[in-house]
Design a protein around this motif. Structure first.
Motif, mmCIF file in Angstrom:
data_model
loop_
_atom_site.group_PDB
_atom_site.id
_atom_site.type_symbol
_atom_site.label_atom_id
_atom_site.label_comp_id
_atom_site.label_asym_id
_atom_site.label_seq_id
_atom_site.Cartn_x
_atom_site.Cartn_y
_atom_site.Cartn_z
ATOM 1 N N ASN A 1 0.864 -1.177 0.000
ATOM 2 C CA ASN A 1 0.000 0.000 0.000
ATOM 3 C C ASN A 1 0.904 1.231 0.000
ATOM 4 O OD1 ASN A 1 -2.330 1.482 0.059
ATOM 5 N ND2 ASN A 1 -2.639 1.285 2.259
ATOM 6 N N LEU A 2 1.673 1.341 -1.078
ATOM 7 C CA LEU A 2 2.658 2.404 -1.227
ATOM 8 C C LEU A 2 2.292 3.267 -2.426
ATOM 9 C CD1 LEU A 2 5.730 0.009 -0.971
ATOM 10 C CD2 LEU A 2 4.747 1.369 0.894
ATOM 11 N N VAL A 3 2.763 4.481 -2.457
ATOM 12 C CA VAL A 3 2.499 5.352 -3.604
ATOM 13 C C VAL A 3 2.956 4.668 -4.883
ATOM 14 C CG1 VAL A 3 3.105 7.545 -4.705
ATOM 15 C CG2 VAL A 3 2.556 7.473 -2.258
ATOM 16 N N GLU A 4 4.104 4.007 -4.845
ATOM 17 C CA GLU A 4 4.656 3.390 -6.053
ATOM 18 C C GLU A 4 4.053 2.024 -6.392
ATOM 19 O OE1 GLU A 4 7.415 2.739 -2.558
ATOM 20 O OE2 GLU A 4 6.502 4.509 -3.467
ATOM 21 N N HIS A 5 3.296 1.406 -5.470
ATOM 22 C CA HIS A 5 2.682 0.098 -5.722
ATOM 23 C C HIS A 5 1.459 -0.047 -4.826
ATOM 24 C CE1 HIS A 5 3.243 -4.589 -5.928
ATOM 25 N NE2 HIS A 5 2.167 -4.181 -6.599
ATOM 26 N N HIS A 6 0.269 0.032 -5.421
ATOM 27 C CA HIS A 6 -0.957 -0.005 -4.628
ATOM 28 C C HIS A 6 -2.150 -0.451 -5.474
ATOM 29 C CE1 HIS A 6 -0.904 3.961 -6.554
ATOM 30 N NE2 HIS A 6 -2.221 3.847 -6.584
ATOM 31 N N ILE A 7 -3.239 -0.775 -4.781
ATOM 32 C CA ILE A 7 -4.514 -1.043 -5.433
ATOM 33 C C ILE A 7 -5.217 0.304 -5.557
ATOM 34 C CG2 ILE A 7 -6.759 -2.195 -5.258
ATOM 35 C CD1 ILE A 7 -4.388 -4.101 -5.825
ATOM 36 N N ALA A 8 -5.496 0.717 -6.792
ATOM 37 C CA ALA A 8 -6.100 2.023 -7.040
ATOM 38 C C ALA A 8 -7.616 2.002 -6.874
ATOM 39 C CB ALA A 8 -5.737 2.513 -8.443
ATOM 40 N N TRP A 9 -8.251 0.879 -7.278
ATOM 41 C CA TRP A 9 -9.710 0.804 -7.164
ATOM 42 C C TRP A 9 -10.209 -0.636 -7.215
ATOM 43 C CZ3 TRP A 9 -11.488 -1.579 -11.507
ATOM 44 C CH2 TRP A 9 -10.850 -1.333 -12.723
ATOM 45 N N ILE A 10 -11.448 -0.802 -6.751
ATOM 46 C CA ILE A 10 -12.195 -2.059 -6.849
ATOM 47 C C ILE A 10 -13.555 -1.708 -7.450
ATOM 48 C CG2 ILE A 10 -13.411 -3.863 -5.557
ATOM 49 C CD1 ILE A 10 -11.175 -3.729 -3.455
ATOM 50 N N GLU A 11 -14.022 -2.533 -8.391
ATOM 51 C CA GLU A 11 -15.383 -2.413 -8.907
ATOM 52 C C GLU A 11 -16.119 -3.708 -8.595
ATOM 53 O OE1 GLU A 11 -15.017 0.702 -12.610
ATOM 54 O OE2 GLU A 11 -15.113 -1.424 -13.100
ATOM 55 N N LEU A 12 -17.398 -3.587 -8.239
ATOM 56 C CA LEU A 12 -18.223 -4.744 -7.920
ATOM 57 C C LEU A 12 -19.405 -4.785 -8.880
ATOM 58 C CD1 LEU A 12 -18.856 -7.151 -6.033
ATOM 59 C CD2 LEU A 12 -20.060 -5.522 -4.540
ATOM 60 N N TYR A 13 -19.661 -5.986 -9.450
ATOM 61 C CA TYR A 13 -20.727 -6.204 -10.424
ATOM 62 C C TYR A 13 -21.583 -7.398 -10.006
ATOM 63 C CZ TYR A 13 -17.737 -3.434 -13.540
ATOM 64 O OH TYR A 13 -16.969 -2.450 -14.099
ATOM 65 N N ALA A 14 -22.790 -7.452 -10.554
ATOM 66 C CA ALA A 14 -23.657 -8.625 -10.412
ATOM 67 C C ALA A 14 -24.107 -9.040 -11.808
ATOM 68 C CB ALA A 14 -24.866 -8.319 -9.543
ATOM 69 N N MET A 15 -24.011 -10.337 -12.086
ATOM 70 C CA MET A 15 -24.478 -10.905 -13.354
ATOM 71 C C MET A 15 -25.643 -11.822 -13.021
ATOM 72 S SD MET A 15 -24.035 -11.017 -16.548
ATOM 73 C CE MET A 15 -24.329 -11.998 -17.988
ATOM 74 N N PRO A 16 -26.907 -11.326 -13.168
ATOM 75 C CA PRO A 16 -28.067 -12.164 -12.866
ATOM 76 C C PRO A 16 -28.149 -13.352 -13.826
ATOM 77 C CG PRO A 16 -28.670 -9.834 -12.988
ATOM 78 C CD PRO A 16 -27.282 -9.964 -13.528
ATOM 79 N N GLU A 17 -28.572 -14.487 -13.296
ATOM 80 C CA GLU A 17 -28.697 -15.706 -14.093
ATOM 81 C C GLU A 17 -29.639 -15.466 -15.275
ATOM 82 O OE1 GLU A 17 -30.953 -19.314 -12.539
ATOM 83 O OE2 GLU A 17 -28.845 -19.887 -12.231
ATOM 84 N N GLY A 18 -29.177 -15.810 -16.482
ATOM 85 C CA GLY A 18 -29.987 -15.687 -17.680
ATOM 86 C C GLY A 18 -30.078 -14.283 -18.254
ATOM 87 N N ALA A 19 -29.486 -13.310 -17.603
ATOM 88 C CA ALA A 19 -29.562 -11.928 -18.096
ATOM 89 C C ALA A 19 -28.511 -11.691 -19.180
ATOM 90 C CB ALA A 19 -29.355 -10.949 -16.944
ATOM 91 N N PRO A 20 -28.838 -10.867 -20.160
ATOM 92 C CA PRO A 20 -27.877 -10.560 -21.219
ATOM 93 C C PRO A 20 -26.978 -9.377 -20.856
ATOM 94 C CG PRO A 20 -29.986 -9.591 -21.754
ATOM 95 C CD PRO A 20 -30.164 -10.342 -20.438
ATOM 96 N N TYR A 21 -26.968 -8.991 -19.610
ATOM 97 C CA TYR A 21 -26.231 -7.806 -19.187
ATOM 98 C C TYR A 21 -25.599 -8.039 -17.819
ATOM 99 C CZ TYR A 21 -30.599 -7.485 -16.666
ATOM 100 O OH TYR A 21 -31.672 -7.790 -15.881
ATOM 101 N N ILE A 22 -24.720 -7.120 -17.460
ATOM 102 C CA ILE A 22 -24.097 -7.150 -16.141
ATOM 103 C C ILE A 22 -24.423 -5.825 -15.452
ATOM 104 C CG2 ILE A 22 -21.892 -6.248 -16.981
ATOM 105 C CD1 ILE A 22 -20.517 -8.186 -14.997
ATOM 106 N N LEU A 23 -24.649 -5.851 -14.159
ATOM 107 C CA LEU A 23 -24.985 -4.647 -13.404
ATOM 108 C C LEU A 23 -23.780 -4.178 -12.606
ATOM 109 C CD1 LEU A 23 -28.358 -5.950 -11.942
ATOM 110 C CD2 LEU A 23 -28.087 -4.382 -13.865
ATOM 111 N N ARG A 24 -23.404 -2.934 -12.752
ATOM 112 C CA ARG A 24 -22.326 -2.394 -11.920
ATOM 113 C C ARG A 24 -22.924 -1.921 -10.605
ATOM 114 N NH1 ARG A 24 -18.024 2.412 -13.130
ATOM 115 N NH2 ARG A 24 -19.248 3.661 -11.747
ATOM 116 N N ILE A 25 -22.447 -2.495 -9.516
ATOM 117 C CA ILE A 25 -22.924 -2.123 -8.184
ATOM 118 C C ILE A 25 -22.202 -0.872 -7.710
ATOM 119 C CG2 ILE A 25 -23.032 -2.864 -5.769
ATOM 120 C CD1 ILE A 25 -23.353 -5.761 -6.947
ATOM 121 N N GLY A 26 -20.888 -0.818 -7.905
ATOM 122 C CA GLY A 26 -20.160 0.365 -7.471
ATOM 123 C C GLY A 26 -18.689 0.314 -7.816
#
Length: 118
Positions: free
Chosen positions: A46-71
Motif C-alpha cells: 500500500n505504497l504510492v509506487e505500488h498499490h490497489i487504485a480501485w475495486i469495482e463490484l458487479y452482479a451478473m443475474p442468471e440468464g440476463a444478457p447484461y451485467i450490473l455495476r454495483i459500485g
C-alpha cells in the motif's frame, strides 16, 4: 478484448485477486452485506509506487444478457486498505464479480455465485 487483459488466480497464492465474501444463499430482494478485499491471505503493498487504485463490484443475474455495476471504490495509497463493504439485494441467482486494479500489475478478477431463494 478487455477480457484478455484481466488476470485471475487463487487468492491464497496471489495478492492481487479480489476476494468476495458474501452469503452463499440469500432471500429474494432482502438486503445483505458483501465485502471485497485485495490481499486477504498475502498482503498487497500500500505504497504510492505500488498499490490497489480501485475495486469495482458487479452482479451478473442468471440468464440476463447484461451485467450490473454495483459500485466503484477508489483508494488513496498509504491511507486506505483495499477493502470495501456494500449492502445489496438480488432478485435472482447471480454471479458477483469484482475487478481490482494494481497500478503496476493491472486488472484482476474474482467472483462468487450467490443463490437466491423466495
Amino acid at each position: 478484448m478487455l477480457g484478455e487483459y484481466i488476470k485471475s488466480g487463487d487468492f491464497k497464492g496471489e495478492k492481487h485477486v479480489p476476494v468476495i465474501e458474501a452469503p452463499d444463499t440469500v432471500k429474494k430482494n432482502e438486503w445483505f452485506e458483501v465485502e471485497v478485499s485485495v490481499g486477504k491471505e498475502i498482503p498487497h503493498p500500500n505504497l504510492v509506487e505500488h498499490h490497489i487504485a480501485w475495486i469495482e463490484l458487479y452482479a451478473m443475474p442468471e440468464g440476463a444478457p447484461y451485467i450490473l455495476r454495483i459500485g466503484r471504490y477508489e483508494f488513496s495509497p498509504t491511507l486506505e486498505e483495499p477493502v470495501i463493504k456494500a449492502k445489496i439485494k438480488l432478485e435472482k441467482n447471480s454471479k458477483l464479480i469484482a475487478l481490482s486494479y494494481c497500478n503496476i500489475h493491472g486488472l484482476w478478477e474474482g467472483s462468487k455465485d450467490v443463490k437466491v431463494e423466495e
